[in-house]
Scaffold this active site. Structure first.
Site, mmCIF file in Angstrom:
data_model
loop_
_atom_site.group_PDB
_atom_site.id
_atom_site.type_symbol
_atom_site.label_atom_id
_atom_site.label_comp_id
_atom_site.label_asym_id
_atom_site.label_seq_id
_atom_site.Cartn_x
_atom_site.Cartn_y
_atom_site.Cartn_z
ATOM 1 N N CYS A 151 0.966 -1.144 -0.005
ATOM 2 C CA CYS A 151 0.074 -0.044 -0.078
ATOM 3 C C CYS A 151 0.824 1.089 -0.002
ATOM 4 C CB CYS A 151 -1.002 0.175 1.130
ATOM 5 S SG CYS A 151 -2.040 -1.474 1.679
ATOM 6 N N ASP A 184 18.709 38.750 -14.107
ATOM 7 C CA ASP A 184 17.188 39.069 -14.580
ATOM 8 C C ASP A 184 16.454 40.221 -13.959
ATOM 9 O OD1 ASP A 184 14.914 37.240 -16.061
ATOM 10 O OD2 ASP A 184 14.262 38.495 -14.429
#
Length: 508
Positions: free
Chosen positions: A34, A467
């Site tokens: 599981c 930037d």
């Protein structure tokens, strides 16, 4: 890979969804495995074994839980961000490389021997590349069984199995049901014929507005579009084209796929997951960024901000080159012109091939594909297409580019290098090597190479201090705004500087 028993058991006992995909719980008394968040009763300690992958649990003879569907858990964030051989291999296996090229092809792409690759994967994940690919094939087959009307034999080969017998044996072993039983148990569907519906799980939280807003602002007409809470995209995949509609919801993203060839399901899913950064660990990212007072308020207000990545590394590289020193709107206009020129060239080629007597014309001696296709309309009926391939861009005339000569030459050189295999922009690429190769091309500098590394190759720790928007965002938050000082300050955000970059862009 060593798993701490106590930590894993506590996660299972509390049904902690954050650990889904990190490991799998196998119960020896039921022979079922599981995900940690399975809602079933917590098994006794003495009946539990933990595995680092679903493939390892399957290899040990456990079958998948029908209740929690462990094969549909989010991927481990380790394999999403790691730049080493195992991380690169896992991303390529997820993209279906083993199914298309076999283990020799995977090893060749990575530059290692098959034996060495098998040894490393087994040591880390408890299973070799074939077993890992087999687990993925089983999941792909289950999706096709439950969501399409394709014949089971067609599904077997579409999912990558070498024979129908291998397909039947694997499905029976993994899901404890024959393929025909899985089909009989599927829920009643009222869906459009030819569409594959599935859910792409992720770790919460996911800040949906920032993800969709980022993609909408940069969307290329004819390739992608946003409609309300749904993002639509055209895809170019190994065996053909596809379109996808992605709608984020709580705990999963609803995906509707239409493909020309269902053999492309696994790579289509992998690329959609990368695009939305669904395998990220937002808790780890936000814990690091939220510890900085300058970002704490933003992290608290908008947890789970992701780095939108790419479905096509070459496309993202072209976008980065075109976006140099121009606005987002200007870049979109230029890229749209490029795409339309490619479409026109394709139409001219198709018309020529359709002339009587040509190889592709009806009655000609051209070959056709006998690969299974999803019944219904074609993959491109929505009007969206994938971005042109590197080979196609390299062949376009100069008039298709609509940009300065130097930039056109850069894109041509990039396209030729990618088409020739000299630059690898796939998810399994060596990040440092790819960046170095990009920097060798005229017209590509640190900003462009870094942007490609972040969005195309998936580096979580890229920072672009030069930037302009980043510097504006930093100034708005009271941070240093000069490139050198900002780069030094950003060291505290390692190893998640790419995520900090997204937040600074949002603040600009």
């Amino acid at each position: 890979m060593e798993l701490d028993f106590e930590r894993c058991y506590r996660a299972v006992d509390s049904r902690d969804q954050r650990f889904d995909g990190w490991f799998f719980t196998a119960v020896t008394s039921t022979r079922i495995y599981c995900r940690p968040s399975c809602p079933a009763i917590t098994p006794k300690r003495e009946n539990v074994t933990f595995y680092p992958s679903a493939a390892a649990a399957q290899r040990a003879g456990f079958r998948a839980c029908k209740r929690c569907r462990p094969d549909a858990a989010p991927g481990s964030p380790e394999w999403d961000v790691r730049a080493d051989l195992v991380g690169r291999a896992m991303r390529l296996i997820g993209d279906g490389v083993v199914d298309r090229e076999g283990v020799p092809g995977l090893a060749s792409r990575l530059g290692y021997t098959e034996r060495h690759l098998h040894r490393l994967l087994t040591a880390e994940l408890g299973a070799g590349p074939l077993a890992l690919a087999r687990a993925q094939r089983a999941q792909t087959a289950r999706i096709l069984i439950e969501t399409t009307d394709l014949g089971l034999a067609d599904i077997a080969f579409a999912a990558g199995f070498g024979s129908v017998r291998q397909f039947n044996d694997t499905i029976l072993q993994v899901y404890a049901q024959a393929p025909s039983q899985l089909r009989d148990r599927r829920p009643a569907r009222q869906t459009e014929s030819g569409t594959i519906h599935l859910r792409l799980a992720y770790r919460s939280p996911l800040h949906i507005p920032s993800l969709l807003d980022f993609l909408e602002l940069r969307a290329l007409p004819g390739v992608e579009e946003r409609s309300g809470a749904t993002y639509h995209r055209g895809l170019t995949l190994p065996h053909g084209t596809a379109t996808v509609a992605l709608t984020p919801a709580d705990r999963w993203v609803s995906a509707q796929l239409r493909m020309a060839d269902v053999r492309d399901l696994a790579p289509a899913v992998a690329r959609c997951r990368r695009l939305f950064d669904l395998d990220a660990d937002p808790d780890a990212v936000d814990a690091t960024l939220g510890a900085d007072p300058a970002l704490a308020a933003a992290v608290h207000a908008e947890p789970g901000v992701r780095v939108p990545r790419a479905v096509d590394g070459f496309e993202m590289a072209v976008r980065a080159v075109v976006g140099q020193q121009v606005s987002v709107t200007g870049a979109r206009t230029t890229l749209t012109r490029l795409i339309r020129a490619h479409q026109s060239a394709d139409l001219r080629t198709a018309s020529a091939e359709a002339l009587p007597g040509s190889a592709a014309a009806p009655g000609g001696d051209g070959s056709r594909s006998d690969s299974p296709a999803v019944p219904g309309r074609g993959a491109s009926d929505s009007g969206l297409i994938g971005f042109p391939t590197a080979a196609a861009v390299a062949e376009l005339p100069d008039s298709a580019f609509g940009m300065p000569v130097a930039r056109r030459q850069t894109i041509r050189a990039l396209a030729e290098a990618v088409a020739a295999g000299k630059i690898d922009l796939d998810p399994g690429a060596d990040r440092d090597e790819s960046v170095a190769r990009l920097l060798e091309l005229p017209g590509i500098g640190a900003w462009t190479a870094g942007y490609v590394a972040m969005r195309a190759i998936g580096d979580p720790d890229v920072f672009l201090p030069t930037d302009l928007a980043v510097r504006r965002g930093a100034a708005a938050l009271g941070l240093p705004a000069t490139p050198k000082a900002l780069a030094e300050y950003a060291e505290r955000w390692r190893p998640w500087r790419s995520y900090a970059l997204i937040r600074l862009w949002k603040s600009s």
